[in-house]
Scaffold this motif. Sequence first.
Motif, short mmCIF file in Angstrom:
data_model
loop_
_atom_site.label_atom_id
_atom_site.label_comp_id
_atom_site.label_asym_id
_atom_site.label_seq_id
_atom_site.Cartn_x
_atom_site.Cartn_y
_atom_site.Cartn_z
N GLU A 30 28.60 45.63 39.74
CA GLU A 30 28.44 46.87 39.38
C GLU A 30 30.34 47.06 39.25
O GLU A 30 30.52 48.14 39.87
CB GLU A 30 28.17 47.56 40.64
CG GLU A 30 26.66 47.21 40.96
CD GLU A 30 25.66 48.20 40.33
OE1 GLU A 30 26.04 49.41 40.60
OE2 GLU A 30 24.36 47.89 40.13
N GLY A 31 30.95 46.31 38.68
CA GLY A 31 32.22 46.69 38.25
C GLY A 31 33.36 46.13 39.45
O GLY A 31 34.41 46.47 39.12
N HIS A 32 32.65 45.63 40.49
CA HIS A 32 33.74 45.21 41.25
C HIS A 32 33.71 43.53 41.40
O HIS A 32 32.67 43.00 41.24
CB HIS A 32 32.99 45.52 42.73
CG HIS A 32 33.20 47.01 43.20
ND1 HIS A 32 34.23 47.72 43.44
CD2 HIS A 32 32.43 47.93 42.89
CE1 HIS A 32 34.23 48.97 43.60
NE2 HIS A 32 32.94 48.90 43.14
N ASP A 33 34.82 42.97 41.73
CA ASP A 33 34.96 41.59 42.12
C ASP A 33 33.95 41.33 43.42
O ASP A 33 34.31 41.99 44.33
CB ASP A 33 36.71 41.16 42.35
CG ASP A 33 36.67 39.91 42.55
OD1 ASP A 33 36.12 39.26 43.45
OD2 ASP A 33 37.56 39.22 41.97
N ILE A 34 33.30 40.29 43.43
CA ILE A 34 32.46 39.99 44.20
C ILE A 34 33.27 39.76 45.70
O ILE A 34 32.73 40.26 46.89
CB ILE A 34 31.51 38.94 43.74
CG1 ILE A 34 30.38 39.44 42.99
CG2 ILE A 34 31.00 38.18 44.97
CD1 ILE A 34 29.62 38.39 42.29
N TYR A 35 34.36 39.31 45.46
CA TYR A 35 34.96 39.02 46.96
C TYR A 35 35.81 40.16 47.37
O TYR A 35 36.12 40.00 48.39
CB TYR A 35 36.22 37.69 46.37
CG TYR A 35 35.31 36.62 46.08
CD1 TYR A 35 34.72 35.73 47.19
CD2 TYR A 35 35.32 36.11 44.79
CE1 TYR A 35 33.92 34.52 46.49
CE2 TYR A 35 34.64 35.12 44.21
CZ TYR A 35 33.98 34.36 45.45
OH TYR A 35 33.05 33.27 44.80
N GLU A 36 35.83 41.18 46.88
CA GLU A 36 36.24 42.54 47.21
C GLU A 36 35.27 43.12 48.17
O GLU A 36 35.62 43.78 49.02
CB GLU A 36 36.71 43.42 46.21
CG GLU A 36 37.75 43.22 45.27
CD GLU A 36 38.15 44.48 44.50
OE1 GLU A 36 37.26 45.08 44.12
OE2 GLU A 36 39.12 44.16 43.96
N VAL A 37 33.84 42.96 47.74
CA VAL A 37 32.84 43.55 48.30
C VAL A 37 31.62 42.99 49.19
O VAL A 37 30.94 43.32 49.67
CB VAL A 37 31.98 44.57 47.30
CG1 VAL A 37 33.17 45.69 46.80
CG2 VAL A 37 31.54 43.87 46.15
N ALA A 38 31.66 41.56 48.91
CA ALA A 38 30.92 40.69 49.61
C ALA A 38 31.50 39.37 50.32
O ALA A 38 30.88 38.15 50.44
CB ALA A 38 29.78 40.23 48.47
#
Length: 227
Positions: A30-38
């Motif tokens: 959804e437009g985010h780097d996965i490592y920022e949000v997960a």
Amino acid sequence: MKKQLVVLTGAGMSAESGIKTFRDADGLWEGHDIYEVATPEGFAKNPALVLDFYNQRRRQLLEVMPNSGHQNLVQLESNFDVHIVTQNVDDLHERAGSSSVLHLHGELRKVRSTIDEQLVYSWDRDINIGDTCEKGSQLRPHIVWFGEDVPLLNKAVTMVEKADIIAVIGTSMQVYPAAGLINYAKPDAQLFFIDPKPAISERDFNNLSIIRDTASSGTQKLLEVLV
């Protein structure tokens, strides 16, 4: 006695309900780097961003409904002892009426304490900075992030080991440890793989039938074969 049917589901199971698949081809979620949000590191660095990300996902989940694929799996309970092991964090299996659902990667409609992971609460509103558990610690999404243990994995392995029939639906078979579950199947277990673009072939496993289709029409075909 009914045969045991274990169904392993991934993002493709919920895609037809309007829930976007986990990550697009560019590796963004959804437009985010996965490592920022997960990841735990992402949460430690910017908790407000992470909470907002999951708040948006939760709001979206409350607007969508189970699709016919979810409902087809409920129908199978008339003939089989059905257990669903899902990588999905939505509750569409439960809302469709499935009676045994194991969430490997957590649940979007739950939160947990950052100090005691046993403190888990049902939660349908936004999580904000300052929302705390009964021990006074910040709440976080009840989601298994990259780099964290998958606490229910052993339970899932036990289910797969006992299964007479295993159906894998809408998962790329690329995300471990979930992707390794099929390797615990009994030698004589009947295997089905439902995906429009299957990542495996019938040569890869004994007793494997591939249904090249979406979750909704693929599960309809599975019903016709099994019932």
